[in-house]
Write a protein that holds these residues in place. Structure first.
Motif, mmCIF file in Angstrom:
data_model
loop_
_atom_site.group_PDB
_atom_site.id
_atom_site.type_symbol
_atom_site.label_atom_id
_atom_site.label_comp_id
_atom_site.label_asym_id
_atom_site.label_seq_id
_atom_site.Cartn_x
_atom_site.Cartn_y
_atom_site.Cartn_z
ATOM 1 N N GLY A 18 0.795 -1.219 0.000
ATOM 2 C CA GLY A 18 0.000 0.000 0.000
ATOM 3 C C GLY A 18 0.830 1.274 0.000
ATOM 4 N N TYR A 19 2.088 1.186 0.435
ATOM 5 C CA TYR A 19 2.978 2.345 0.429
ATOM 6 C C TYR A 19 3.618 2.588 -0.937
ATOM 7 N N SER A 21 4.227 3.186 -4.824
ATOM 8 C CA SER A 21 3.615 3.816 -5.991
ATOM 9 C C SER A 21 4.110 3.146 -7.275
ATOM 10 N N PHE A 73 7.624 5.623 -3.221
ATOM 11 C CA PHE A 73 6.493 5.499 -2.307
ATOM 12 C C PHE A 73 5.404 6.513 -2.642
ATOM 13 N N ASP A 74 4.188 6.159 -2.340
ATOM 14 C CA ASP A 74 3.026 7.026 -2.545
ATOM 15 C C ASP A 74 3.176 8.232 -1.623
ATOM 16 N N SER A 76 1.192 10.442 -0.666
ATOM 17 C CA SER A 76 0.087 10.680 0.272
ATOM 18 C C SER A 76 0.244 9.896 1.575
ATOM 19 N N THR A 77 1.170 8.919 1.625
ATOM 20 C CA THR A 77 1.379 8.167 2.867
ATOM 21 C C THR A 77 2.311 8.895 3.830
ATOM 22 N N GLU A 79 3.376 12.346 5.963
ATOM 23 C CA GLU A 79 2.680 13.485 6.580
ATOM 24 C C GLU A 79 2.826 14.765 5.773
ATOM 25 N N ASP A 81 3.434 14.954 2.530
ATOM 26 C CA ASP A 81 3.172 14.683 1.118
ATOM 27 C C ASP A 81 4.473 14.671 0.310
ATOM 28 N N THR A 128 8.327 -0.143 7.909
ATOM 29 C CA THR A 128 7.381 0.897 7.563
ATOM 30 C C THR A 128 8.167 2.092 7.030
ATOM 31 N N THR A 130 7.418 5.153 6.113
ATOM 32 C CA THR A 130 7.111 6.522 6.544
ATOM 33 C C THR A 130 7.838 6.882 7.826
#
Length: 135
Positions: A18-19, A21, A73-74, A76-77, A79, A81, A128, A130
């Motif tokens: 999900g992270y 892109s 990575f996306d 939007s994941t 903080e 952006d 993770t 992020t």
């Protein structure tokens, strides 16, 4: 749960799909003066300046192997952006992981290690991105 597996310094790691892109080949990077040690530089990816991070530096992994791929990575994941990518030695595959196969990390390593995925022949460290990128 689905994760993307990749290699860093001869070991397998994974992140929640999900992270992710996209995955791109390593191209030329522009060095950023006074950037933290873990930032290798920036690249233009479809008109957006993307920071490229060396997770080996962040995670204190032996710097063996040549980083040939970048996991983007996306944004939007994150903080802020932020457009961020990780240089990795190799990208393997997306696999399903049962939470029954995930163990707690054996020692306190910050908030970025989700756990250890146990397989018959190997262990895979689940990260993770992020929280690891902001350490």
């Amino acid at each position: 749960m689905q994760v993307l597996e990749f290699e860093l310094g001869g070991e397998r790691y994974c992140v929640d799909i999900g992270y992710v892109s996209e995955i791109v080949d390593r191209g030329s990077l522009t060095t950023v003066p006074n950037a933290p040690d873990f930032v290798e530089g920036v690249m233009d990816l479809r008109g957006r300046t993307t920071s490229i991070v060396n997770p080996k530096t962040l995670l204190n992994v032996d710097d063996v192997g040549e980083a040939s791929r970048i996991i983007i990575f996306d944004a939007s994941t994150f903080e802020d952006d932020a457009a961020v990518g990780w240089m990795v030695d190799e990208v393997y595959q997306v696999v399903r992981v049962s939470m029954d196969d995930v163990e707690e990390p054996p020692m306190e390593r910050g908030d970025f290690i989700e756990g250890i995925v146990r397989r018959e022949e190997e262990l895979v460290v689940w990260i993770t991105p992020t929280t690891a990128t902001t350490e």
